[in-house]
Motif scaffolding. Structure first.
Motif, PDB file in Angstrom:
ATOM      1  N   ILE B 150       0.870  -1.177   0.000  1.00  0.00           N
ATOM      2  CA  ILE B 150       0.000   0.000   0.000  1.00  0.00           C
ATOM      3  C   ILE B 150       0.904   1.222   0.000  1.00  0.00           C
ATOM      4  CG2 ILE B 150      -1.786   1.259   1.251  1.00  0.00           C
ATOM      5  CD1 ILE B 150      -2.688  -1.497   2.397  1.00  0.00           C
ATOM      6  N   ARG B 151       0.905   1.954  -1.135  1.00  0.00           N
ATOM      7  CA  ARG B 151       1.830   3.071  -1.309  1.00  0.00           C
ATOM      8  C   ARG B 151       1.360   4.331  -0.602  1.00  0.00           C
ATOM      9  NH1 ARG B 151       5.640   1.797  -4.795  1.00  0.00           N
ATOM     10  NH2 ARG B 151       5.212  -0.105  -5.951  1.00  0.00           N
ATOM     11  N   GLY B 152       2.311   5.262  -0.427  1.00  0.00           N
ATOM     12  CA  GLY B 152       1.994   6.564   0.157  1.00  0.00           C
ATOM     13  C   GLY B 152       3.006   6.906   1.227  1.00  0.00           C
ATOM     14  N   CYS B 153       3.176   8.193   1.489  1.00  0.00           N
ATOM     15  CA  CYS B 153       4.140   8.614   2.514  1.00  0.00           C
ATOM     16  C   CYS B 153       3.523   9.691   3.379  1.00  0.00           C
ATOM     17  CB  CYS B 153       5.434   9.116   1.894  1.00  0.00           C
ATOM     18  SG  CYS B 153       6.708   9.480   3.119  1.00  0.00           S
ATOM     19  N   PRO B 154       2.740   9.290   4.380  1.00  0.00           N
ATOM     20  CA  PRO B 154       2.157   7.958   4.556  1.00  0.00           C
ATOM     21  C   PRO B 154       0.896   7.809   3.716  1.00  0.00           C
ATOM     22  CG  PRO B 154       1.495   9.375   6.360  1.00  0.00           C
ATOM     23  CD  PRO B 154       2.367  10.203   5.466  1.00  0.00           C
ATOM     24  N   PRO B 155       0.405   6.565   3.459  1.00  0.00           N
ATOM     25  CA  PRO B 155      -0.880   6.396   2.800  1.00  0.00           C
ATOM     26  C   PRO B 155      -1.987   6.943   3.701  1.00  0.00           C
ATOM     27  CG  PRO B 155      -0.029   4.279   3.546  1.00  0.00           C
ATOM     28  CD  PRO B 155       1.025   5.288   3.821  1.00  0.00           C
ATOM     29  N   THR B 156      -3.059   7.446   3.100  1.00  0.00           N
ATOM     30  CA  THR B 156      -4.178   7.927   3.911  1.00  0.00           C
ATOM     31  C   THR B 156      -4.913   6.715   4.482  1.00  0.00           C
ATOM     32  OG1 THR B 156      -5.733   7.873   2.092  1.00  0.00           O
ATOM     33  CG2 THR B 156      -4.482   9.906   2.362  1.00  0.00           C
ATOM     34  N   PRO B 157      -5.683   6.919   5.547  1.00  0.00           N
ATOM     35  CA  PRO B 157      -6.453   5.791   6.084  1.00  0.00           C
ATOM     36  C   PRO B 157      -7.324   5.128   5.016  1.00  0.00           C
ATOM     37  CG  PRO B 157      -6.522   7.620   7.612  1.00  0.00           C
ATOM     38  CD  PRO B 157      -5.829   8.123   6.385  1.00  0.00           C
ATOM     39  N   TRP B 158      -7.888   5.936   4.086  1.00  0.00           N
ATOM     40  CA  TRP B 158      -8.721   5.362   3.015  1.00  0.00           C
ATOM     41  C   TRP B 158      -7.921   4.395   2.168  1.00  0.00           C
ATOM     42  CZ3 TRP B 158     -13.391   5.053   3.869  1.00  0.00           C
ATOM     43  CH2 TRP B 158     -14.186   6.116   4.287  1.00  0.00           C
ATOM     44  N   GLN B 159      -6.681   4.791   1.827  1.00  0.00           N
ATOM     45  CA  GLN B 159      -5.857   3.924   0.980  1.00  0.00           C
ATOM     46  C   GLN B 159      -5.543   2.606   1.678  1.00  0.00           C
ATOM     47  OE1 GLN B 159      -2.897   6.987   0.363  1.00  0.00           O
ATOM     48  NE2 GLN B 159      -3.361   7.124  -1.817  1.00  0.00           N
ATOM     49  N   VAL B 160      -5.241   2.683   2.975  1.00  0.00           N
ATOM     50  CA  VAL B 160      -4.962   1.462   3.730  1.00  0.00           C
ATOM     51  C   VAL B 160      -6.219   0.592   3.790  1.00  0.00           C
ATOM     52  CG1 VAL B 160      -4.189   0.518   5.945  1.00  0.00           C
ATOM     53  CG2 VAL B 160      -3.231   2.678   5.118  1.00  0.00           C
ATOM     54  N   LEU B 161      -7.348   1.254   4.038  1.00  0.00           N
ATOM     55  CA  LEU B 161      -8.613   0.533   4.151  1.00  0.00           C
ATOM     56  C   LEU B 161      -8.943  -0.182   2.849  1.00  0.00           C
ATOM     57  CD1 LEU B 161     -10.832   0.031   6.148  1.00  0.00           C
ATOM     58  CD2 LEU B 161     -11.989   2.089   5.371  1.00  0.00           C
ATOM     59  N   GLU B 162      -8.743   0.495   1.723  1.00  0.00           N
ATOM     60  CA  GLU B 162      -9.051  -0.102   0.426  1.00  0.00           C
ATOM     61  C   GLU B 162      -8.208  -1.358   0.201  1.00  0.00           C
ATOM     62  OE1 GLU B 162      -9.724   1.353  -4.147  1.00  0.00           O
ATOM     63  OE2 GLU B 162      -7.842   1.756  -3.151  1.00  0.00           O
ATOM     64  N   GLY B 163      -6.924  -1.272   0.512  1.00  0.00           N
ATOM     65  CA  GLY B 163      -6.034  -2.421   0.341  1.00  0.00           C
ATOM     66  C   GLY B 163      -6.459  -3.596   1.216  1.00  0.00           C
ATOM     67  N   LEU B 164      -6.765  -3.297   2.475  1.00  0.00           N
ATOM     68  CA  LEU B 164      -7.125  -4.383   3.398  1.00  0.00           C
ATOM     69  C   LEU B 164      -8.464  -5.013   3.012  1.00  0.00           C
ATOM     70  CD1 LEU B 164      -5.988  -2.845   6.792  1.00  0.00           C
ATOM     71  CD2 LEU B 164      -4.856  -4.621   5.469  1.00  0.00           C
ATOM     72  N   ARG B 165      -9.403  -4.197   2.492  1.00  0.00           N
ATOM     73  CA  ARG B 165     -10.699  -4.760   2.099  1.00  0.00           C
ATOM     74  C   ARG B 165     -10.549  -5.623   0.848  1.00  0.00           C
ATOM     75  NH1 ARG B 165     -15.231  -0.704   1.638  1.00  0.00           N
ATOM     76  NH2 ARG B 165     -16.520  -2.567   1.672  1.00  0.00           N
ATOM     77  N   ALA B 166      -9.615  -5.247  -0.015  1.00  0.00           N
ATOM     78  CA  ALA B 166      -9.341  -6.091  -1.182  1.00  0.00           C
ATOM     79  C   ALA B 166      -8.850  -7.459  -0.723  1.00  0.00           C
ATOM     80  CB  ALA B 166      -8.317  -5.415  -2.078  1.00  0.00           C
ATOM     81  N   LEU B 167      -8.081  -7.441   0.353  1.00  0.00           N
ATOM     82  CA  LEU B 167      -7.563  -8.692   0.915  1.00  0.00           C
ATOM     83  C   LEU B 167      -8.712  -9.575   1.422  1.00  0.00           C
ATOM     84  CD1 LEU B 167      -4.663  -9.667   1.268  1.00  0.00           C
ATOM     85  CD2 LEU B 167      -4.701  -8.773   3.584  1.00  0.00           C
ATOM     86  N   ILE B 168      -9.678  -8.948   2.076  1.00  0.00           N
ATOM     87  CA  ILE B 168     -10.840  -9.708   2.564  1.00  0.00           C
ATOM     88  C   ILE B 168     -11.614 -10.292   1.387  1.00  0.00           C
ATOM     89  CG2 ILE B 168     -13.044  -9.564   3.774  1.00  0.00           C
ATOM     90  CD1 ILE B 168     -11.963  -7.517   5.561  1.00  0.00           C
ATOM     91  N   GLU B 169     -11.813  -9.474   0.352  1.00  0.00           N
ATOM     92  CA  GLU B 169     -12.558  -9.946  -0.818  1.00  0.00           C
ATOM     93  C   GLU B 169     -11.856 -11.139  -1.449  1.00  0.00           C
ATOM     94  OE1 GLU B 169     -15.555  -9.164  -1.666  1.00  0.00           O
ATOM     95  OE2 GLU B 169     -15.504  -7.877   0.102  1.00  0.00           O
ATOM     96  N   ALA B 170     -10.536 -11.027  -1.608  1.00  0.00           N
ATOM     97  CA  ALA B 170      -9.770 -12.108  -2.218  1.00  0.00           C
ATOM     98  C   ALA B 170      -9.913 -13.385  -1.398  1.00  0.00           C
ATOM     99  CB  ALA B 170      -8.315 -11.697  -2.321  1.00  0.00           C
ATOM    100  N   ASN B 171      -9.903 -13.202  -0.095  1.00  0.00           N
ATOM    101  CA  ASN B 171     -10.001 -14.310   0.825  1.00  0.00           C
ATOM    102  C   ASN B 171     -11.355 -15.000   0.749  1.00  0.00           C
ATOM    103  OD1 ASN B 171      -8.686 -15.715   2.823  1.00  0.00           O
ATOM    104  ND2 ASN B 171      -8.028 -13.829   3.777  1.00  0.00           N
TER     105      ASN B 171
END
Lengths: 504, 176
Positions: B150-171
């Motif tokens: 998850i890119r960014g310096c730092p990534p916004t909470p939205w960006q982190v959330l989007e990445g983690l939710r993609a992980l749940i979907e994949a799972n």
């Protein structure tokens, strides 16, 4: 004037700006060290090094006073036997530069845990050192003697979302006999990366010393570079820097308050402070394009101007906070015992360790000591704006929480005044490719940040950053001595300490 | 607003968290393919996260703490931060991985049960970020198999959330 200050001022002044640095002989440095025991001695702010020299910075009745001594045969006389606050700095200098503090109180490793390719990576003899082989030695902790003692090691991976730090607790039943902190896990080699880069490029390292105080670190670094090169930022940049700094202060105080209240189990208050903290993040993002305002301050001025709707966004967040804060504070007052008497720091100890920020201002002395770098030594625009600095005398968890909350309305007032009268014009002055040495200061939400820089031919030749937590971690150790083991999380939250700024 | 006014407001208008958009289908598909290739056992829709600060500046940690707070309310998505690696499904690492933290990161990963994911959050954790080339850093989370960045310096909470939710979907996608 104290004896130590007189000895320093008698030394030949160098070209460091805006406050000169006094070169002392080895003998005079030793005499100065011996005079640091005195009650009126100047308070140590930091000790740092370069290849051939060691520098010490003091505050003498509010005015910065710097001294330096040549390193001779790889060593220099230690300050720590007379000034305990120097101890961590001496260990850092040994690990980074290989200079030994002769007669120092503590010769154990600090930043260097044996995992780097060589010892003394920034030192003059680094190239001649043999590369390391084999596994590093385990860290050495202070010896413990006594019956029924048990030790608990916490970290470097501890808590739910935290920076790396190791806390070694020695307990006797429920009582914490000793807390010893070991840092260095977040050492990124920042000072080495800054060397040889143009001052403007090196600013991104200063901005990443501590994310929670990125504006303050960027500002202190910019002050140092501007002093070294004799550059003045334009008036609009000065005003907007203060806007960023106060917005960061409000956000960080709300963050710290939420963390303390979470540890105290005050869920409703924690949630509301957390809500307003997020509102400040959002306002900063809309005003300056980055939620933490990272890299917005640049030497010579600013890298980012205020967005068109930025002032309105900040004003809206402030108005929402102002509408709810009195009620939140009233609710807090009803639970008056929250944190009272826990983790007490005596005013004399706070002074001796040069404590600043909420930690220092919660342990005010009867004489009214409660330093704030915005006023003493002071930097624009604060001396013109005027500033009321709240202090407390109790020195406990409750006082550290209340000092932060008391600062919120004052910072909000400053923000509104600054936004009301923003000067027009450019936001940056070009930096000449010149040489010079400068010292800069800024007040972060955690306390005073110092940056020192030496620029040669338009490139950074040497730099140092003194995060306030250098002097606050040892005070946490002192505050928890003979305290209750269960109080540690609450007490630590009230200090709000960070690792990265100290680990460099 | 007093607490009673706020309570009334919340009862009338619903809870405070911000609505969240659906996660990126593209990222989820890529992660699902990766999961199939590894023939990993699925974890379900509730994932526990162990954070490791591998020497960052605290900027990413600030945004992760925001994610945990009332506004983003991570737990409504079935995600939660835990303190023991033995309870964790995801190791979420921030920072450029200082040499001094490499051992602690490896031990934390080893303590986690299978199956497990590794997520690198922030530019530092991906390739060292601005600290690339330092004598004290390993240039990102290079010592572990990273599943999601998850890119960014730092990534916004939205960006982190989007990445983690993609992980749940994949799972949650049934295995073929």
């Amino acid at each position: 004037m104290s004896a130590a200050a007189a000895i320093i001022r008698a030394g030949a002044a160098s070209g460091q700006r805006p406050w000169p640095r006094h070169a002392l002989s080895r003998e005079r440095w030793q005499a100065m060290a011996a005079a640091l025991d005195a009650a009126d001695a100047p308070s140590l702010q930091g000790v740092w090094a370069e290849a051939e020299r060691v520098h010490a910075l003091f505050l003498d009745a509010g005015s910065p006073l710097a001294a330096s001594v040549e390193v001779d045969g790889g060593s220099y006389p230690a300050l720590s036997p007379h000034c305990p606050a120097a101890s961590w700095f001496e260990r850092m200098i040994h690990d980074l530069f290989g200079h030994t503090a002769e007669g120092g109180r503590d010769a154990r490793g600090w930043l260097d845990h044996g995992a780097w390719a060589t010892a003394a990576p920034l030192g003059p003899r680094q190239a001649a050192l043999p590369p390391r082989v084999g596994a590093p030695e385990p860290p050495e902790f202070l010896p413990v003697e006594g019956e029924d003692l048990n030790q608990i090691g916490l970290g470097p991976v501890a808590g739910a979302i935290a920076e790396p730090a190791h806390l070694r607790l020695t307990a006797q039943g429920e009582t914490l006999v000793r807390l010893e902190v070991r840092l260095g896990y977040a050492h990124k080699g920042t000072l080495g990366l800054m060397r040889g880069t143009p001052p403007r490029a090196a600013a991104r390292f200063a901005a990443r010393l501590s994310g929670s105080a990125t504006v303050a670190h960027g500002l202190a670094y910019a002050h140092a570079v501007e002093a070294a090169l004799g550059v003045a930022p334009p008036p609009r940049a000065v005003a907007l820097r203060a806007v960023m700094a106060e917005l960061e202060r409000i956000r960080a105080h709300l963050d710290a308050a939420a963390a303390i209240l979470a540890e105290a189990g005050a869920a409703f208050l924690e949630t509301r402070f957390g809500w307003h903290r997020e509102a400040m993040h959002e306002a900063a993002g809309r005003a300056f394009g980055h939620r933490l305002m990272m890299d917005a301050v640049a030497p010579g001025g600013l890298a980012t101007d205020l967005a068109a709707d930025g002032a309105a966004a900040i004003r809206a967040a402030l108005a929402a906070l102002a509408a709810e804060l009195p009620d939140l504070v009233r609710r807090l007052d009803r639970s008056a015992s929250l944190g009272a008497g826990i983790g007490r720091i005596a005013p004399d100890l706070a002074l001796r360790f040069g404590a600043s920020g909420p930690v220092g201002r919660a342990s005010r002395r009867a004489s009214g000591h409660g330093g704030d770098a915005r006023l003493v030594p002071g930097y624009p625009p604060y001396p013109v704006l005027g500033l009321d600095v709240p202090t407390r005398a109790e020195g406990d968890v409750a006082a550290r929480l209340r000092v932060r909350l008391d600062e919120l309305p004052e910072s909000a007032r400053l923000l509104r005044a600054l936004l009301e009268a923003l000067p027009d014009g450019t936001i940056a002055t070009a930096l000449p490719a010149a040489s010079g040495e400068g010292l800069g200061v800024a007040e972060s939400s955690r306390g005073t940040v110092w940056h020192w820089v030496r620029i040669e031919g338009g490139l950074v030749a040497a730099a140092f950053a003194r995060d306030p937590d250098w002097l606050h971690w040892p005070l946490l150790e002192a505050a928890m001595r003979n305290g209750m083991l269960a109080d540690l999380p609450l007490c630590a939250a009230s200090f709000g300490l960070t690792s990265s700024g100290v680990d460099l | 607003m007093t607490i009673w006014q706020r309570l009334r407001h919340t009862l009338r208008h619903g809870p405070a968290p911000l609505p969240a958009a659906a996660p990126s289908a593209e990222t989820a598909a890529a992660l699902a393919a990766r999961l199939d290739a590894a023939a990993q056992r699925r974890l379900g829709r509730s994932l526990a996260i162990r954070h490791v600060g591998a020497g960052g500046c605290d900027g990413c940690e600030l945004e992760l703490r925001a994610l945990n707070g009332i506004v983003y309310d991570l737990e409504r998505f079935g995600l939660r931060f835990v303190t023991s690696p033995r309870h964790a499904d995801i190791l979420l690492a921030t920072g450029p991985l200082t040499r001094t933290m490499a051992e602690a990161l490896a031990r934390t990963h080893a303590a986690m049960g299978e199956p497990k994911w590794v997520v690198a959050v922030g530019d530092c954790a991906i390739d060292g970020g601005v600290f690339k080339g330092s004598y004290a850093c390993l240039g990102g989370i290079t010592t572990l198999p990273v599943d999601l960045v998850i890119r960014g310096c730092p990534p916004t909470p939205w960006q982190v959330l989007e990445g983690l939710r993609a992980l749940i979907e994949a799972n949650a996608t049934p295995a073929r």
